[in-house]
Design a protein around this motif. Structure first.
Motif, PDB file in Angstrom:
ATOM      1  N   THR A 193       0.821  -1.214   0.000  1.00 41.46           N
ATOM      2  CA  THR A 193       0.000   0.000   0.000  1.00 41.46           C
ATOM      3  C   THR A 193       0.851   1.259   0.000  1.00 41.46           C
ATOM      4  O   THR A 193       0.312   2.367  -0.059  1.00 41.46           O
ATOM      5  N   GLN A 194       2.173   1.093   0.063  1.00 41.54           N
ATOM      6  CA  GLN A 194       3.075   2.236   0.118  1.00 41.54           C
ATOM      7  C   GLN A 194       3.505   2.692  -1.277  1.00 41.54           C
ATOM      8  O   GLN A 194       3.415   3.863  -1.614  1.00 41.54           O
ATOM      9  N   ASN A 195       3.997   1.744  -2.066  1.00 43.25           N
ATOM     10  CA  ASN A 195       4.468   2.086  -3.414  1.00 43.25           C
ATOM     11  C   ASN A 195       3.311   1.940  -4.406  1.00 43.25           C
ATOM     12  O   ASN A 195       3.341   1.140  -5.336  1.00 43.25           O
ATOM     13  N   LEU A 196       2.289   2.753  -4.175  1.00 43.87           N
ATOM     14  CA  LEU A 196       1.075   2.715  -4.975  1.00 43.87           C
ATOM     15  C   LEU A 196       1.034   3.990  -5.815  1.00 43.87           C
ATOM     16  O   LEU A 196       0.817   5.083  -5.294  1.00 43.87           O
ATOM     17  N   CYS A 335      -7.459  -8.166  -8.379  1.00 47.28           N
ATOM     18  CA  CYS A 335      -7.837  -9.253  -7.472  1.00 47.28           C
ATOM     19  C   CYS A 335      -8.396  -8.628  -6.204  1.00 47.28           C
ATOM     20  O   CYS A 335      -8.517  -7.405  -6.102  1.00 47.28           O
ATOM     21  N   TYR A 336      -8.723  -9.484  -5.229  1.00 47.83           N
ATOM     22  CA  TYR A 336      -9.274  -9.002  -3.961  1.00 47.83           C
ATOM     23  C   TYR A 336      -8.397  -9.464  -2.807  1.00 47.83           C
ATOM     24  O   TYR A 336      -7.535 -10.323  -2.966  1.00 47.83           O
ATOM     25  N   ARG A 337      -8.613  -8.875  -1.646  1.00 47.12           N
ATOM     26  CA  ARG A 337      -7.792  -9.202  -0.475  1.00 47.12           C
ATOM     27  C   ARG A 337      -7.855 -10.686  -0.140  1.00 47.12           C
ATOM     28  O   ARG A 337      -6.916 -11.256   0.371  1.00 47.12           O
ATOM     29  N   GLN A 347      -2.788 -15.298 -12.443  1.00 50.01           N
ATOM     30  CA  GLN A 347      -3.275 -14.118 -13.145  1.00 50.01           C
ATOM     31  C   GLN A 347      -2.125 -13.336 -13.773  1.00 50.01           C
ATOM     32  O   GLN A 347      -2.175 -12.957 -14.947  1.00 50.01           O
ATOM     33  N   ALA A 348      -1.109 -13.079 -12.973  1.00 52.95           N
ATOM     34  CA  ALA A 348       0.035 -12.298 -13.460  1.00 52.95           C
ATOM     35  C   ALA A 348       0.747 -13.014 -14.602  1.00 52.95           C
ATOM     36  O   ALA A 348       1.070 -12.407 -15.632  1.00 52.95           O
ATOM     37  N   LEU A 349       1.004 -14.306 -14.423  1.00 55.85           N
ATOM     38  CA  LEU A 349       1.722 -15.058 -15.454  1.00 55.85           C
ATOM     39  C   LEU A 349       0.903 -15.154 -16.739  1.00 55.85           C
ATOM     40  O   LEU A 349       1.447 -15.063 -17.844  1.00 55.85           O
ATOM     41  N   ALA A 350      -0.403 -15.333 -16.610  1.00 59.42           N
ATOM     42  CA  ALA A 350      -1.261 -15.474 -17.784  1.00 59.42           C
ATOM     43  C   ALA A 350      -1.302 -14.206 -18.611  1.00 59.42           C
ATOM     44  O   ALA A 350      -1.425 -14.254 -19.839  1.00 59.42           O
ATOM     45  N   HIS A 351      -1.183 -13.069 -17.954  1.00 57.43           N
ATOM     46  CA  HIS A 351      -1.280 -11.800 -18.652  1.00 57.43           C
ATOM     47  C   HIS A 351       0.088 -11.146 -18.878  1.00 57.43           C
ATOM     48  O   HIS A 351       0.164 -10.003 -19.322  1.00 57.43           O
ATOM     49  N   ARG A 352       1.158 -11.895 -18.565  1.00 57.33           N
ATOM     50  CA  ARG A 352       2.525 -11.431 -18.817  1.00 57.33           C
ATOM     51  C   ARG A 352       2.835 -10.109 -18.112  1.00 57.33           C
ATOM     52  O   ARG A 352       3.469  -9.214 -18.668  1.00 57.33           O
ATOM     53  N   VAL A 353       2.351  -9.948 -16.889  1.00 59.56           N
ATOM     54  CA  VAL A 353       2.671  -8.776 -16.079  1.00 59.56           C
ATOM     55  C   VAL A 353       3.279  -9.251 -14.767  1.00 59.56           C
ATOM     56  O   VAL A 353       3.185 -10.422 -14.406  1.00 59.56           O
ATOM     57  N   SER A 354       3.885  -8.338 -14.041  1.00 57.94           N
ATOM     58  CA  SER A 354       4.551  -8.704 -12.788  1.00 57.94           C
ATOM     59  C   SER A 354       3.821  -8.159 -11.564  1.00 57.94           C
ATOM     60  O   SER A 354       4.399  -8.062 -10.490  1.00 57.94           O
ATOM     61  N   TYR A 355       2.557  -7.820 -11.738  1.00 62.31           N
ATOM     62  CA  TYR A 355       1.788  -7.229 -10.636  1.00 62.31           C
ATOM     63  C   TYR A 355       0.308  -7.505 -10.870  1.00 62.31           C
ATOM     64  O   TYR A 355      -0.141  -7.795 -11.987  1.00 62.31           O
ATOM     65  N   VAL A 356      -0.470  -7.398  -9.795  1.00 63.37           N
ATOM     66  CA  VAL A 356      -1.930  -7.454  -9.878  1.00 63.37           C
ATOM     67  C   VAL A 356      -2.475  -6.415  -8.902  1.00 63.37           C
ATOM     68  O   VAL A 356      -2.042  -6.356  -7.741  1.00 63.37           O
ATOM     69  N   ASP A 362     -16.325  -2.646  -4.081  1.00 65.93           N
ATOM     70  CA  ASP A 362     -16.914  -1.475  -4.737  1.00 65.93           C
ATOM     71  C   ASP A 362     -15.968  -0.843  -5.753  1.00 65.93           C
ATOM     72  O   ASP A 362     -16.272   0.196  -6.333  1.00 65.93           O
ATOM     73  N   GLY A 363     -14.786  -1.468  -5.973  1.00 67.02           N
ATOM     74  CA  GLY A 363     -13.848  -0.960  -6.971  1.00 67.02           C
ATOM     75  C   GLY A 363     -12.805  -0.006  -6.435  1.00 67.02           C
ATOM     76  O   GLY A 363     -11.966   0.490  -7.189  1.00 67.02           O
ATOM     77  N   THR A 364     -12.828   0.273  -5.128  1.00 67.92           N
ATOM     78  CA  THR A 364     -11.824   1.166  -4.541  1.00 67.92           C
ATOM     79  C   THR A 364     -10.456   0.501  -4.565  1.00 67.92           C
ATOM     80  O   THR A 364     -10.300  -0.655  -4.164  1.00 67.92           O
ATOM     81  N   LEU A 365      -9.458   1.243  -5.029  1.00 67.59           N
ATOM     82  CA  LEU A 365      -8.092   0.718  -5.087  1.00 67.59           C
ATOM     83  C   LEU A 365      -7.479   0.716  -3.698  1.00 67.59           C
ATOM     84  O   LEU A 365      -7.459   1.744  -3.013  1.00 67.59           O
ATOM     85  N   THR A 366      -6.956  -0.434  -3.265  1.00 68.94           N
ATOM     86  CA  THR A 366      -6.395  -0.525  -1.917  1.00 68.94           C
ATOM     87  C   THR A 366      -4.926  -0.950  -1.890  1.00 68.94           C
ATOM     88  O   THR A 366      -4.272  -0.809  -0.868  1.00 68.94           O
ATOM     89  N   GLY A 367      -4.408  -1.489  -2.989  1.00 69.19           N
ATOM     90  CA  GLY A 367      -3.015  -1.921  -2.972  1.00 69.19           C
ATOM     91  C   GLY A 367      -2.626  -2.614  -4.257  1.00 69.19           C
ATOM     92  O   GLY A 367      -3.362  -2.621  -5.240  1.00 69.19           O
ATOM     93  N   ILE A 368      -1.441  -3.184  -4.230  1.00 66.42           N
ATOM     94  CA  ILE A 368      -0.912  -3.899  -5.388  1.00 66.42           C
ATOM     95  C   ILE A 368      -0.050  -5.055  -4.881  1.00 66.42           C
ATOM     96  O   ILE A 368       0.591  -4.948  -3.820  1.00 66.42           O
TER      97      ILE A 368
END
Length: 386
Positions: A193-196, A335-337, A347-356, A362-368
């Protein structure tokens, strides 16, 4: 089983890896741009020697006592560099800048040389420290490279191992770590939640430039949120790596929300193309509209994508398999908590990304959650079993 897994050497992960194409730190931004358009990879390596596959400089190998990879450069680095206010007025001059202008002071910390005999645990240890790419000498039993393959000191060629490579390897033995992979991510302490990094939908796309550079370091992305903090999209380095320098005018003139529509696979809407042209003229950035500057025609981007939602074709796009650069639509991965670690990993591997991204119902962004955070879980498990 865990002990046997930890004894795997990095040479096992190097099987089938192609040799790295290298640039010299003395090459130019234009050289890096040309190199990225020639290779099926998102990054090109930067070395402290004069061995550059762009210039075919194979001279003085014997005089070069230490050839070391000091960083890596991708299309996002070039787009961000050309989009800086001081470079917008003269992109041709910016393209002739030395490659050192793209090398961030933390770049040497993102790559690390390791021997092929190093263990998987050693690799995970250094990646946990923030290293993204491991540079490994290729041990060849048979000479299989063409005559254009560059060699460094001691006639060496190299490949590299990414965090994605390590996770794909771990996924094949995921049962060894049971039951941990089935645990919710909020119980594992890996939601960052810090490097967001985030901008608002109506903010200028250019306000994300510094955040994009930081996201390359943290292997994350830049979120786009509405005034209520709801997650509505992202400016993804992975998406931008599928583009070329032709998106610079859009980055300089559009809002963050409109920019994501502009770079979406399928080509930008005609109204946005016209809007970019008008704003470039208003800001007196006319040099961005001409091919003779060294930039490709920005308007050609509108016709470079196919209508296929999964992939694109054209001079600005590269297709490929696991190692290729693949164009994707810009829907962000969330994803969710309470999502399990293995689900997020897949999820990350399937979409070739290194984060989710982590959002509430309700769609509020809470972290990565990033690969580096997930690595800690597997690292601790392996350490406890050895």
């Amino acid at each position: 089983m865990a002990a046997r897994l930890s004894r795997h050497e990095l040479s096992d992960l190097c099987l089938g890896k192609p040799p790295l194409r290298s640039l010299s730190v003395n090459d130019t931004v234009a050289d890096a741009l040309a190199a990225l358009k020639k290779i099926d990879d998102n990054y090109v390596t930067v070395w402290n020697c004069h061995h550059s596959f762009i210039r075919k400089q194979q001279t003085a190998i014997s005089k070069c006592t230490t050839c070391a990879c000091i960083g890596k450069v991708c299309m996002v680095d070039i787009i961000c560099f050309l989009s800086k206010p001081q470079n917008l007025s003269s992109p041709s001059a910016a393209l002739h800048s030395p490659l050192s202008a793209l090398i961030h002071q933390t770049s040497p910390l993102l790559v690390r040389h390791l021997p092929p005999t190093a263990s998987l645990v050693e690799a995970i240890d250094v990646m946990h420290e923030g290293v993204q790419n491991l540079v490994i000498p290729i041990q060849n039993l048979f000479e299989c490279f063409d005559s254009n393959t560059l060699r460094h000191n001691n006639n060496s060629t190299y490949c590299w191992i990414t965090q994605e490579d390590v996770f794909r390897f771990l996924l094949n033995s995921i049962g060894v770590f049971s039951p941990t992979p089935a645990n919710p991510i909020n119980t594992l302490g890996i939601i960052d939640t810090q490097n967001l990094f985030a901008v608002c939908y109506d903010d200028p796309a250019s306000s994300a430039l510094d955040l994009l550079s930081l996201s390359l370091i943290y292997q994350s992305s830049v979120a786009i949120v509405d005034p209520n903090g709801k997650f509505v999209g992202e400016i993804s380095p992975y998406r931008l790596n599928s583009c070329d320098e032709g998106v610079v005018p859009a980055m300089a003139t559009l809002s963050a929300g409109d920019f994501t529509s502009y770079i979406d696979c399928g080509g930008p809407p005609e109204d946005l193309v016209q809007l970019v042209k008008e704003r470039v003229e208003e800001k007196n950035l006319l040099e961005l509209l001409h091919d003779e500057t060294g930039l490709s025609s920005w308007s050609s981007f509108s016709s470079s994508c196919s209508s296929d939602e999964e992939s694109c074709s054209g001079k600005n796009w590269k297709l490929g398999g696991y190692s290729g650069r693949v164009g994707r639509r810009s829907e962000a991965i969330v994803c969710y908590r309470w999502s399990s670690l293995v689900a997020v990993m897949i999820q990350a591997l399937a979409h070739r990304v290194s984060y989710v991204w982590v959002v509430e119902e309700d769609g509020t962004l809470t972290g990565i959650v990033t690969f580096q955070g997930m690595l800690k879980v597997f690292r601790d498990h392996l350490k406890s079993m050895c």
